[in-house]
Every structure is written in C-alpha cells, then in structure tokens.
Design an enzyme around this catalytic site. Structure first.
Site, mmCIF file in Angstrom:
data_model
loop_
_atom_site.group_PDB
_atom_site.id
_atom_site.type_symbol
_atom_site.label_atom_id
_atom_site.label_comp_id
_atom_site.label_asym_id
_atom_site.label_seq_id
_atom_site.Cartn_x
_atom_site.Cartn_y
_atom_site.Cartn_z
ATOM 1 N N TYR A 1 -8.766 5.521 -12.859
ATOM 2 C CA TYR A 1 -8.709 6.238 -11.578
ATOM 3 C C TYR A 1 -8.355 7.704 -11.761
ATOM 4 C CZ TYR A 1 -7.159 1.400 -10.751
ATOM 5 O OH TYR A 1 -7.004 0.050 -10.784
ATOM 6 N N GLY B 1 0.746 -1.252 0.000
ATOM 7 C CA GLY B 1 0.000 0.000 0.000
ATOM 8 C C GLY B 1 0.770 1.293 0.000
ATOM 9 N N TYR C 1 1.030 -1.858 -12.250
ATOM 10 C CA TYR C 1 -0.347 -1.756 -12.730
ATOM 11 C C TYR C 1 -0.409 -1.085 -14.108
ATOM 12 C CZ TYR C 1 -0.861 -2.666 -7.756
ATOM 13 O OH TYR C 1 -0.735 -3.209 -6.503
ATOM 14 N N CYS D 1 -11.362 4.055 -29.505
ATOM 15 C CA CYS D 1 -12.618 4.761 -29.774
ATOM 16 C C CYS D 1 -13.432 4.912 -28.497
ATOM 17 C CB CYS D 1 -13.398 4.020 -30.844
ATOM 18 S SG CYS D 1 -12.427 3.907 -32.347
ATOM 19 N N GLU D 2 -12.929 5.650 -27.562
ATOM 20 C CA GLU D 2 -13.611 5.935 -26.291
ATOM 21 C C GLU D 2 -13.135 7.303 -25.826
ATOM 22 O OE1 GLU D 2 -15.009 3.606 -23.666
ATOM 23 O OE2 GLU D 2 -14.675 1.680 -24.661
ATOM 24 N N GLY E 1 3.786 -3.765 -3.746
ATOM 25 C CA GLY E 1 3.738 -3.942 -5.202
ATOM 26 C C GLY E 1 4.318 -2.714 -5.871
ATOM 27 N N ARG E 2 3.532 -1.625 -5.782
ATOM 28 C CA ARG E 2 3.896 -0.372 -6.448
ATOM 29 C C ARG E 2 5.254 0.156 -5.992
ATOM 30 N NH1 ARG E 2 -0.433 2.967 -8.106
ATOM 31 N NH2 ARG E 2 -1.666 1.930 -6.504
ATOM 32 N N GLU F 1 3.601 -6.964 1.729
ATOM 33 C CA GLU F 1 3.208 -7.274 0.348
ATOM 34 C C GLU F 1 3.310 -6.049 -0.551
ATOM 35 O OE1 GLU F 1 -0.854 -8.464 0.901
ATOM 36 O OE2 GLU F 1 -0.351 -10.329 1.911
ATOM 37 N N ARG G 1 -4.584 3.197 -16.111
ATOM 38 C CA ARG G 1 -4.729 3.925 -14.848
ATOM 39 C C ARG G 1 -5.398 5.302 -15.013
ATOM 40 N NH1 ARG G 1 -1.215 5.344 -11.769
ATOM 41 N NH2 ARG G 1 -2.272 4.647 -9.886
HETATM 42 N N1 LLP Z 1 -1.696 -6.914 -0.975
HETATM 43 C C1 LLP Z 1 -2.990 -6.976 -1.332
HETATM 44 C C2 LLP Z 1 -3.871 -7.924 -0.643
HETATM 45 C C3 LLP Z 1 -3.473 -6.137 -2.353
HETATM 46 O O1 LLP Z 1 -4.760 -6.195 -2.696
HETATM 47 C C4 LLP Z 1 -2.589 -5.231 -2.993
HETATM 48 C C5 LLP Z 1 -3.064 -4.340 -4.058
HETATM 49 C C6 LLP Z 1 -1.247 -5.215 -2.595
HETATM 50 C C7 LLP Z 1 -0.842 -6.064 -1.570
HETATM 51 C C8 LLP Z 1 -0.215 -4.313 -3.209
HETATM 52 O O2 LLP Z 1 -0.505 -2.962 -3.015
HETATM 53 P P1 LLP Z 1 0.570 -1.860 -3.439
HETATM 54 O O3 LLP Z 1 1.770 -2.042 -2.534
HETATM 55 O O4 LLP Z 1 0.943 -2.067 -4.864
HETATM 56 O O5 LLP Z 1 -0.129 -0.584 -3.201
HETATM 57 N N2 LLP Z 1 -4.633 -0.933 -9.946
HETATM 58 C C9 LLP Z 1 -4.516 0.068 -8.905
HETATM 59 C C10 LLP Z 1 -3.978 -0.516 -7.620
HETATM 60 C C11 LLP Z 1 -4.794 -1.680 -7.099
HETATM 61 C C12 LLP Z 1 -4.166 -2.314 -5.893
HETATM 62 C C13 LLP Z 1 -4.858 -3.586 -5.561
HETATM 63 N N3 LLP Z 1 -4.283 -4.291 -4.461
HETATM 64 C C14 LLP Z 1 -3.646 1.211 -9.421
HETATM 65 O O6 LLP Z 1 -3.180 1.136 -10.546
HETATM 66 O O7 LLP Z 1 -3.460 2.204 -8.724
#
Ligand code: LLP
Length: 423
Positions: free
Chosen positions: A317, A239, A374, A345-346, A276-277, A274, A313
């Site tokens: 969002y 997150g 993402y 075409c959107e 990601g980003r 966990e 994205r």
């Molecule tokens: N753990 C769980 C259970 C999650 O659902 C997610 C992201 C993460 C970890 C990783 O979160 P991060 O560290 O990447 O913030 N598509 C959207 C983001 C959706 C995130 C969904 N869950 C975007 O492009 O902003």
C-alpha cells in the site's frame, strides 16, 4: 500513546532494551508491549463502559496467541474471518459467545465450526451465504444468529486497497436490498436475524464518513424494528486510523466514542465494534539489523535483514513506517537521504525511498514503528526466509511468543515425488 522510548540512548519496549531482544531472538523480530495492548483496549472499554458493548478485536490485525491471550485477559472478544482465526481466538481464551465471524467466503466447514462452538454472530454478506448457513444450521439442529453486513455506499479508508464501503467492493449486501434480505432470513427457521453490521474501510483518519455509515445502519435498524424484526445488535466495524508519521492526527478514540453515541441516539441495542489497528498498531515494532550499506549511482542503499516478506505494508500500500535507530545517533550527526531496502529479490522490497536517516552502518539495529497491526500477520516465507519471530514484553520480562521456525520445520510439509528416486 505507546510504551516504546529511549532510555540511556537505547530504545526500550517498557523496561526491556531492544538490543537485548535482538541478542536473544535475533533479527528480524516483532516486539509487542503488553501495557500498550491493554491500555488501548481499556481506553475503548472505558469510553463505552455505560452501555452494553462487545469490543471484538479484529484478529487479522495480529493473530499471535500471546497477543490474543493478553486481550482475552482484559475482556476482549474477537472478530474473525476464517476457521483458523476462530480456533486461535478460542485457543487464546476468548469465549465463543464473544466471537463475531466476518468474511465474504465462509466455507461449510467454517460454518460448522462456528455453529458447533456457539459463536456470538455470523456477519452474512450475501443471499447464497445465508442459504448455505441456513442449510448447515438445519443439518446440525442449531439456530445461527446473524447480522447482514450492509454496504453503505460510503467511501473512506487510508488507501484504495483498504476501502470497503462502495458498490464496486465485494463486501456486504446492497443497501437498497437489505429489507428484503431480512424478510428472507426471517422465513428461515434455523436463522435468527439479530443485528445489522457495517465496516467501510481501514486507516480512516476522520470519524465523519464512519458516522454517515453508522447513521444508515441506525435508520435501517429502526425500520426493521418497525416491521417487527427483533434486531438487538448493531456492529459498527473497525477502521479508525492510527498515526504512522509526525503530523498525522487521526480522530481520537474519545471522539470516536462520542460520535458512536450520537449516531446511536436513543436506540436501545447492544453495540459491537471491531477495532484492529487501533489496539495493536502502535503496540508493536519490527526490529531489524543493517546488513550492508551500499553506495551506487549517487544513491545510498541501507540493506536490512528484514524484507517485504516480514513487513508487507510498504510494498502493498506504499505505507509509511517510521524507522528509528535503536541506539540514538551521536549528537550533531547529520541526516542523509537513503533508501531503506530488504534482502528480497524484488524491486518493491523497499521500505522507504530518499528517507532522511542518521548515519547507519553494518550491524546497527533499527526499529520500524507502528508495526503491531498487519505486520506479522501479513508475513510470509518468500525467498525461503523463516517466518519472522515475535516477542511480548511486560515490564522487564520478555517472552518469545513465536520462535523462528527451523529449516526442517519449513520444509516438513513438502516432499520430492517418489518417481524421482525410482528413476
Ligand atoms: N472488521 C472487518 C470486517 C474488517 O475487514 C477489518 C479490516 C476490521 C474490522 C479491522 O479494521 P481496523 O480497525 O484494523 O482498521 N492490511 C491492511 C488493512 C486491511 C484491513 C482489512 N479489514 C493494512 O495493513 O493497512
């Protein structure tokens, strides 16, 4: 911190010019930096070096085998939300015992897959899911290590669509029911309740709301232990946000790590996170070429060969991505407000409205910054456009880690019904 910079007037990824990548791969294409990916993992690994920690990269952020293999090589685990992501993580060399299975709708087949591979943990989100997992584990003669993902009733997240920690979200079990759920889990012989998990949203700029959720997890863990449950792990989710534009200044991984420690206090548990980003976000850019510049009704539309199908994205969002010319503009050239749009075409196929940009003309290359998370994973073949290509750079080496599919490959799973030919 990332490894994209101008050299001799041309943007490079590490030592490779993005013009060279565009020549080799065509556009649109994602380009990732090996050094950035590894560095981001390492910053977190160092921050938690003195305690037992599993850094499970959220595969949904970037699931390319090349990216996952890079992270596997430095010791990352994986947080997966489908059988497909689990197989990708394994294929990339991430050991099963470093894989967390999250997600609200695990199918029987996915549970079987996870159990047969011997994954680290299932993050369970409901009682029906718990009972299904118990039944399948029993059939297979296995024990399933689980954590309940609790919904801590804490609001956070860069956009309502990516906030997950409030009662109206579908995620997690109710905070006040957690203890009775652990009671039920402990009565199931093929279930081993080992942890408590939480994840409250994504693109969160300040650690504070996360810390509030973590503190709830810590106090729940203590209560569960007092009641005799052998909880040995806490999973604090992902997150933490990354800057998408100048002036955005999310809390650093160092602040994050300090707050995690403070929230944990002297609780003796294995920590799971966990991200990601944070790892992949600014390790990648999307390069695209200007197809046309169209002046109409007082507006300037810079029409790119990348569309919302390649980078969703902004359409999903209203997300902001910096768009930089791959070749630095001539000194003194004035910026002008333009709309950056794609070929789809959107009307939502618009990356930016009234964005001040240096002069751009047909054939010029631009780079969408901070597109490593993402980006490619959300891409589609909408408008029958081939899935976007991806490349990974290390030093002066560049490899294609996903080539663009051919038209034949794109339609290979489809057919016209026989009754057409037979009249
Ligand atoms: N753990 C769980 C259970 C999650 O659902 C997610 C992201 C993460 C970890 C990783 O979160 P991060 O560290 O990447 O913030 N598509 C959207 C983001 C959706 C995130 C969904 N869950 C975007 O492009 O902003």
């Amino acid at each position: 911190m990332h490894h994209f910079a101008y050299r001799n007037g041309v943007m490079h990824c590490e030592d490779v010019s993005l013009e060279a990548v565009a020549r080799e791969l065509g556009t649109p294409a994602y380009v990732y930096s090996d050094a950035t990916l590894r560095r981001h993992y390492q910053v977190l690994a160092d921050a938690f070096a003195d305690r037992k920690t599993l850094i499970a990269f959220a595969v949904k952020a970037n699931s390319n085998i090349g990216v996952l293999a890079t992270l596997a090589s430095v010791g990352a685990g994986a947080d997966v939300v489908s059988g497909g992501e689990l197989l990708r993580a394994l294929e990339a060399g991430i050991p099963a015992d470093r894989i967390v299975f999250s997600g609200v709708a695990k199918t029987e087949a996915e549970m079987r897959l996870g159990l047969s591979k011997g994954i680290f943990q299932f993050n369970v989100e409901s009682l029906p899911e718990l009972r299904r997992l118990s039944r399948i584990a029993e059939e297979m003669g296995k024990r399933a290590p689980i954590a309940f993902r609790v919904n801590p009733h804490v609001e956070a997240g860069g956009h309502a669509h990516i906030s997950t920690g409030t009662p109206e979200n579908k995620f997690g079990i109710a905070w006040h029911e957690a203890e009775s759920f652990y009671e039920e889990a402990s009565r199931l012989p093929n279930i081993e309740p080992v942890g408590v998990a939480v994840h409250i949203g994504s693109q969160i700029m300040r650690v504070e709301p996360m810390r509030a959720a973590w503190e709830k997890v810590v106090s729940l863990t203590r209560r569960l232990r007092d009641r005799g449950f052998n909880i040995t792990r806490v999973d604090f989710g992902g997150g933490l946000g990354v800057p998408y534009k100048d002036g955005e200044d999310p809390d650093s991984p160092i602040i994050y790590a300090r707050q995690v420690r403070e929230a944990l206090g002297n609780l003796d548990v294995q920590l799971v996170i966990e991200p990601g980003r944070l790892i992949a976000g600014n390790a990648g850019v999307l390069i695209s070429r200007v197809e046309y510049v169209k002046e109409r009704d007082g507006r300037t539309f810079v029409i790119l060969d990348a569309g919302m199908n390649d980078l969703m994205r902004p359409a999903l969002y209203a997300a902001h991505h910096e768009v930089l010319p791959v070749r630095t503009p001539e000194m003194g050239s004035a910026r002008r407000a333009v709309d950056l749009v794609g070929p789809i075409c959107e009307s939502t196929d618009r990356f930016a409205k009234d964005r001040p940009m240096p002069p751009l003309k047909e054939g010029d290359l631009v780079a969408f910054m901070t597109a490593g998370a993402y980006g490619a994973t959300l891409s589609s073949q909408y408008n029958s456009r081939p899935l976007v290509a991806e490349a990974l750079v290390r030093g002066d080496a560049c490899v294609v880690i996903r080539r663009r599919p051919t038209f034949e490959e794109m339609i290979a799973l489809e057919r016209a019904p026989d009754w057409i030919a037979s009249g």
